[in-house]
Design a protein around this motif. Structure first.
Motif, PDB file in Angstrom:
ATOM      1  N   LEU A   9       0.850  -1.173   0.000  1.00 12.81           N
ATOM      2  CA  LEU A   9       0.000   0.000   0.000  1.00 12.81           C
ATOM      3  C   LEU A   9       0.894   1.234   0.000  1.00 12.81           C
ATOM      4  O   LEU A   9       1.722   1.393   0.892  1.00 12.81           O
ATOM      5  N   VAL A  10       0.739   2.081  -1.013  1.00 12.99           N
ATOM      6  CA  VAL A  10       1.527   3.312  -1.123  1.00 12.99           C
ATOM      7  C   VAL A  10       0.549   4.477  -1.058  1.00 12.99           C
ATOM      8  O   VAL A  10      -0.173   4.750  -2.021  1.00 12.99           O
ATOM      9  N   GLU A  11       0.515   5.142   0.096  1.00  8.98           N
ATOM     10  CA  GLU A  11      -0.442   6.226   0.326  1.00  8.98           C
ATOM     11  C   GLU A  11       0.129   7.164   1.375  1.00  8.98           C
ATOM     12  O   GLU A  11       0.529   6.718   2.454  1.00  8.98           O
ATOM     13  N   ASP A  12       0.177   8.465   1.057  1.00 10.69           N
ATOM     14  CA  ASP A  12       0.745   9.438   1.985  1.00 10.69           C
ATOM     15  C   ASP A  12      -0.282  10.015   2.959  1.00 10.69           C
ATOM     16  O   ASP A  12       0.083  10.611   3.961  1.00 10.69           O
ATOM     17  N   ASP A  13      -1.554   9.810   2.712  1.00  9.22           N
ATOM     18  CA  ASP A  13      -2.598  10.279   3.628  1.00  9.22           C
ATOM     19  C   ASP A  13      -2.847   9.178   4.666  1.00  9.22           C
ATOM     20  O   ASP A  13      -3.370   8.105   4.344  1.00  9.22           O
ATOM     21  N   ARG A  72       2.102  -4.244   3.646  1.00 14.64           N
ATOM     22  CA  ARG A  72       3.214  -3.340   3.953  1.00 14.64           C
ATOM     23  C   ARG A  72       2.786  -1.963   3.465  1.00 14.64           C
ATOM     24  O   ARG A  72       2.431  -1.813   2.292  1.00 14.64           O
ATOM     25  N   HIS A  73       2.811  -0.978   4.356  1.00 15.04           N
ATOM     26  CA  HIS A  73       2.412   0.380   3.995  1.00 15.04           C
ATOM     27  C   HIS A  73       3.632   1.289   3.963  1.00 15.04           C
ATOM     28  O   HIS A  73       4.437   1.270   4.883  1.00 15.04           O
ATOM     29  N   VAL A  74       3.748   2.071   2.890  1.00 18.11           N
ATOM     30  CA  VAL A  74       4.768   3.117   2.775  1.00 18.11           C
ATOM     31  C   VAL A  74       4.072   4.385   2.294  1.00 18.11           C
ATOM     32  O   VAL A  74       2.987   4.331   1.715  1.00 18.11           O
ATOM     33  N   ALA A  75       4.716   5.530   2.524  1.00 20.68           N
ATOM     34  CA  ALA A  75       4.078   6.809   2.217  1.00 20.68           C
ATOM     35  C   ALA A  75       4.563   7.460   0.928  1.00 20.68           C
ATOM     36  O   ALA A  75       4.027   8.486   0.526  1.00 20.68           O
ATOM     37  N   ASP A  76       5.568   6.881   0.266  1.00 24.04           N
ATOM     38  CA  ASP A  76       6.083   7.503  -0.960  1.00 24.04           C
ATOM     39  C   ASP A  76       6.648   6.457  -1.906  1.00 24.04           C
ATOM     40  O   ASP A  76       6.894   5.318  -1.525  1.00 24.04           O
ATOM     41  N   GLY A  77       6.852   6.882  -3.134  1.00 21.09           N
ATOM     42  CA  GLY A  77       7.322   5.975  -4.169  1.00 21.09           C
ATOM     43  C   GLY A  77       8.714   5.420  -3.937  1.00 21.09           C
ATOM     44  O   GLY A  77       8.974   4.255  -4.216  1.00 21.09           O
ATOM     45  N   THR A 124      -2.045   1.844  -4.750  1.00 22.96           N
ATOM     46  CA  THR A 124      -1.263   3.068  -4.646  1.00 22.96           C
ATOM     47  C   THR A 124      -2.058   4.297  -5.053  1.00 22.96           C
ATOM     48  O   THR A 124      -2.897   4.235  -5.955  1.00 22.96           O
ATOM     49  N   ASP A 125      -1.753   5.381  -4.381  1.00 20.06           N
ATOM     50  CA  ASP A 125      -2.276   6.674  -4.796  1.00 20.06           C
ATOM     51  C   ASP A 125      -1.553   7.052  -6.084  1.00 20.06           C
ATOM     52  O   ASP A 125      -0.369   6.731  -6.260  1.00 20.06           O
ATOM     53  N   ASN A 178       5.407   8.890  -9.282  1.00 21.28           N
ATOM     54  CA  ASN A 178       3.971   8.819  -9.043  1.00 21.28           C
ATOM     55  C   ASN A 178       3.538   7.354  -9.000  1.00 21.28           C
ATOM     56  O   ASN A 178       4.318   6.447  -9.275  1.00 21.28           O
ATOM     57  N   GLY A 179       2.291   7.137  -8.663  1.00 21.24           N
ATOM     58  CA  GLY A 179       1.801   5.775  -8.505  1.00 21.24           C
ATOM     59  C   GLY A 179       1.880   4.933  -9.764  1.00 21.24           C
ATOM     60  O   GLY A 179       2.158   3.740  -9.706  1.00 21.24           O
ATOM     61  N   LEU A 180       1.641   5.534 -10.912  1.00 18.11           N
ATOM     62  CA  LEU A 180       1.710   4.781 -12.166  1.00 18.11           C
ATOM     63  C   LEU A 180       3.137   4.329 -12.451  1.00 18.11           C
ATOM     64  O   LEU A 180       3.369   3.191 -12.873  1.00 18.11           O
TER      65      LEU A 180
END
Length: 118
Positions: A5-9, A28-33, A48-49, A57-59
């Motif tokens: 999971l990639v999400e900064d919020d 596993r959660h991270v906040a950035d690429g 991912t966001d 970016n997420g793409l």
């Protein structure tokens, strides 16, 4: 089953992680690429966001991780998604805000698309 999971919020991340864990995913959660690309992880699912802090970016993250695991299911979340926007081939787009059912439907769609490509 492993999910990245990639999400900064933090609030959105908590909701998504809770749903995934309840559905049996190891998350596993991270906040950035940049953090998402650390190590040689090859998850079964990437959520991912699209708009992330930092250079990636997420793409881009999705494409780079798919090089490691071509059969990885991908859900791209975005608050800027328009109905007219096309989802990249083999990936599901989940417009924000969303409900649990919408997240689960996007995961099912992404998983099905990966199966169809095999």
């Amino acid at each position: 089953m492993k999910a990245l999971l990639v999400e900064d919020d933090a609030a959105i991340a908590l909701v998504v992680e809770t749903v995934l864990v309840r559905e049996g995913w190891s998350v596993r959660h991270v906040a950035d690429g940049a953090s998402a690309l650390e190590g040689d992880e090859a998850p079964d699912l990437l959520v991912t966001d699209l708009n992330l802090p930092g250079a990636r970016n997420g793409l881009e993250i999705a494409h780079l991780l798919r090089e490691r695991r071509p059969q990885m299911a991908v859900v791209l979340m975005s608050g800027d998604y328009e109905e007219s926007d096309m989802a990249p081939q083999g990936m599901a787009v989940l417009p924000k805000p969303f409900r649990r059912a919408g997240l689960l439907a996007a995961i099912a769609q992404a998983t099905e698309q990966v199966r169809d490509q095999a």
